[in-house]
Design an enzyme around this catalytic site. Structure first.
Site, PDB file in Angstrom:
ATOM      1  N   ASP A 287       0.833  -1.202   0.000  1.00  0.00           N
ATOM      2  CA  ASP A 287       0.000   0.000   0.000  1.00  0.00           C
ATOM      3  C   ASP A 287       0.875   1.262   0.000  1.00  0.00           C
ATOM      4  OD1 ASP A 287      -2.835   0.979   0.472  1.00  0.00           O
ATOM      5  OD2 ASP A 287      -1.854   1.922   2.178  1.00  0.00           O
TER       6      ASP A 287
ATOM      7  N   GLU B  79      14.077 -15.495   1.038  1.00  0.00           N
ATOM      8  CA  GLU B  79      14.314 -16.576   2.013  1.00  0.00           C
ATOM      9  C   GLU B  79      13.369 -17.748   1.743  1.00  0.00           C
ATOM     10  OE1 GLU B  79      13.560 -14.769   5.814  1.00  0.00           O
ATOM     11  OE2 GLU B  79      15.277 -13.417   5.622  1.00  0.00           O
TER      12      GLU B  79
HETATM   13  C1  GLC Z   1      -4.190   3.020  -0.689  1.00  0.00           C
HETATM   14  C2  GLC Z   1      -5.431   2.172  -0.582  1.00  0.00           C
HETATM   15  C3  GLC Z   1      -6.554   3.019  -0.099  1.00  0.00           C
HETATM   16  C4  GLC Z   1      -6.190   3.593   1.261  1.00  0.00           C
HETATM   17  C5  GLC Z   1      -4.866   4.332   1.225  1.00  0.00           C
HETATM   18  C6  GLC Z   1      -4.328   4.607   2.606  1.00  0.00           C
HETATM   19  O1  GLC Z   1      -4.277   3.974  -1.673  1.00  0.00           O
HETATM   20  O2  GLC Z   1      -5.700   1.565  -1.815  1.00  0.00           O
HETATM   21  O3  GLC Z   1      -7.760   2.311  -0.021  1.00  0.00           O
HETATM   22  O4  GLC Z   1      -7.194   4.480   1.668  1.00  0.00           O
HETATM   23  O5  GLC Z   1      -3.884   3.582   0.569  1.00  0.00           O
HETATM   24  O6  GLC Z   1      -3.880   3.438   3.233  1.00  0.00           O
END
Ligand code: GLC
Length: 546
Positions: A204, A254
């Site tokens: 993310d 790993e």
């Molecule tokens: C990314 C995710 C989104 C989230 C953001 C913060 O863009 O796809 O859904 O709100 O990160 O974590």
């Protein structure tokens, strides 16, 4: 794509990955929220669809300030949606069905309920506990004028002139990636899930994490004007973030086969290969197709550019039309080019009017185009049903922090997160049991028409189209090359190794078919039987002697 000809370590290079947003997929215990047992029960749907892997959005303990992307504990399951034992059972069942699992890792921030953040607040200024997050002192308002992703300032006051940084909601404090505890803890998290059999990770906001706030710091206006030099930005797409990913690669390696990772890196296109490099995460999302209009020139340019970038990184490209952050692509294509999606959502989907038939036709054509490209295809739950956006959710039910943080001027992402319809009727269209609680986001009355049950017996349904396309793809996919073919204006055609041809007509007039035997058609009967021309808004796949 998996199979005897693909080395085990390369399974992800041309995989079809299906994104499950767990709280909205299937609710086995009837509490109105989807859960892990629900996913396990619905594995036959994924097998019938023919996907290679599932990407599971966050299922960790969370107060849901941001749909689960505010993580309290990265090494546990939210008790509202399951247990670690149920997670293990789900992994075993997916693997038994030949489906791999990718989980979401959220490394830029924790939630404000994370024990380390609570300890940081309790310990006070200057403490080692506070050093794991980004705290700054400023007596005259926030330390900078930066705007957070969901609106409002990026700084939250905690008293005595102290503030902490949050690039997203205030409930999502940013980690301090200079701190060894933060680095070690994340590597521990990766091993924790890899040891439980997870095959890969979706990272993310991979372009954030590391920061240098030693100043002088740019203003929001300077950031927006793009005057900050690339690579040394205080918080975005810094060159030093790749030190983190090089360390993670050692962790991935790993394992046998090595775990894969895919970066959500929202960066200028030419910076993307860094995230996809083999000594880093290995693959990066491309959202360019999602952002393009349904237009031959735009699609062609996106493909050319991204295949070159993937080659430069030694990776494969990823292709995406919908995910949990975007208006569903059947609805986007139903609207006139240039429509402001936030404004359309704010009008409850009334202005401008969506041409649903056109949207679905184009969505199927774009999907067949995407599935013929070299690289990985990422599908979002419900797109196999041609599910439109639920644009008329009332403000009182919205959960996206964007709604509150924008003071009710931007609705946000709930319309693509409404729980799936499995049956034509019933209190939650089969999302939960008959006597269960209503789905956590209200499903509209028309949802049953799009349900799996309504489509399963119809050979011309969108579900039948996806199943046919994925089955054909398995038969046809081989090498990673793509050769553009000459085609009339408004048509994009290309050949793949082994005599597989894809042609998409972006216009509204029919054109002659390229040579070959039609094996998939995005409009009407997906088998392509009896197709004699390439109709407008349609993709065909053909097989021909190579
Ligand atoms: C990314 C995710 C989104 C989230 C953001 C913060 O863009 O796809 O859904 O709100 O990160 O974590």
């Amino acid at each position: 794509m998996t199979g005897p000809s693909v080395p085990a370590a390369d399974w992800w290079r041309q995989a079809v990955v299906y994104q499950v947003y767990p709280r909205s997929f299937a609710d086995a215990n009837g509490d109105g929220t989807g859960d892990l047992v629900g996913i396990t029960h619905r594995i036959p749907h994924l097998v019938d669809l023919g996907v290679d892997a599932v990407w599971l959005s966050p299922f960790y303990p969370s107060a849901l300030a941001d749909g689960g992307y505010d993580v309290d504990d990265h090494r546990d399951v939210d008790p509202k949606i399951g247990t670690l034992a149920e997670f293990d059972a789900m992994v075993a069942a997916l693997h038994a069905a030949g489906i791999k699992l990718i989980v979401d890792i959220v490394p830029n921030h924790s939630s404000d309920r994370h024990p380390w953040f609570r300890a940081a607040l309790a310990a006070g200024p200057g403490s080692p506990e506070r050093d794991r997050y980004v705290f700054r002192h400023s007596d005259d308002g926030p330390p900078t004028d930066w705007t957070a992703s969901f609106g409002g300032p990026t700084w939250e006051p905690v008293g005595d002139g102290w503030w902490y940084l949050h690039m997203f909601a205030p409930e999502q404090p940013d980690w301090n990636w200079d701190h060894p505890d933060v680095r070690e803890d994340h590597e521990r998290t990766l091993r924790f899930w890899a040891d439980r059999g997870v095959d890969g990770f979706r990272i993310d906001v991979a372009h954030y994490l590391t920061k240098d706030l030693s100043g002088p710091l740019p203003t929001q206006a300077e950031i927006e004007a793009g005057t900050v030099p690339e690579g040394t930005h205080p918080f975005n797409d810094r060159d030093d973030v790749h030190e983190v990913y090089r360390a993670w690669r050692k962790v991935f390696d790993e394992y046998d086969p090595p775990r894969m990772a895919v970066a959500e890196a929202v960066v200028p296109t030419h910076r993307r290969p860094r995230y996809a490099s083999a000594d880093g995460l290995g693959q990066a999302f491309t959202f360019d197709l999602l952002e393009a209009d349904f237009d031959a020139a735009q699609f062609r340019a996106v493909v050319e550019q991204n295949l070159a970038l993937a080659r430069a990184a030694g990776s494969t490209s990823t292709w995406v039309l919908s995910n949990h952050d975007q208006v569903r692509h059947t609805s986007r294509y139903a609207l006139p080019t240039g429509t402001s999606l936030p404004a359309w959502l704010l009008s409850d989907g009334t202005t401008p009017r969506a041409d649903e038939a056109r949207g679905l036709r184009r969505a199927r054509a774009a999907t067949a185009f995407l599935l013929a490209l070299p690289g990985s295809a990422y599908l979002y739950q419900g797109e196999e049903l041609g599910l439109p956006e639920v644009a008329d959710l009332p403000g009182v039910v919205l959960q996206d922090p964007t709604w509150i943080r924008s003071l009710g001027t931007t609705k946000g992402r709930d319309g693509c997160r409404v729980p799936l319809p499995w049956n034509t009727d019933g209190p939650s269209f089969g999302f939960g049991p008959e006597d269960g609680r209503p789905a956590h986001l209200p499903q509209p009355p028309w949802f049953g028409r799009f349900s799996v049950q309504a489509q399963a017996g119809d050979p011309r349904s969108t579900l039948a189209f996806y199943r046919t396309a994925l089955a054909r793809r398995r038969e046809l996919v081989g090498g990673e090359d793509l050769d553009p073919l000459d085609s009339p204006d408004g048509v994009v055609a290309f050949a793949r190794p082994g005599g597989w041809v894809c042609a998409t007509n972006f216009t509204t007039r029919a054109v002659p078919l390229p040579a070959g035997e039609v094996v998939l058609c995005s409009s009407g009967d997906p088998s392509g039987t009896g197709v004699t021309e390439l109709a407008g808004g349609t993709t065909v796949w053909l097989r021909r002697a190579d």
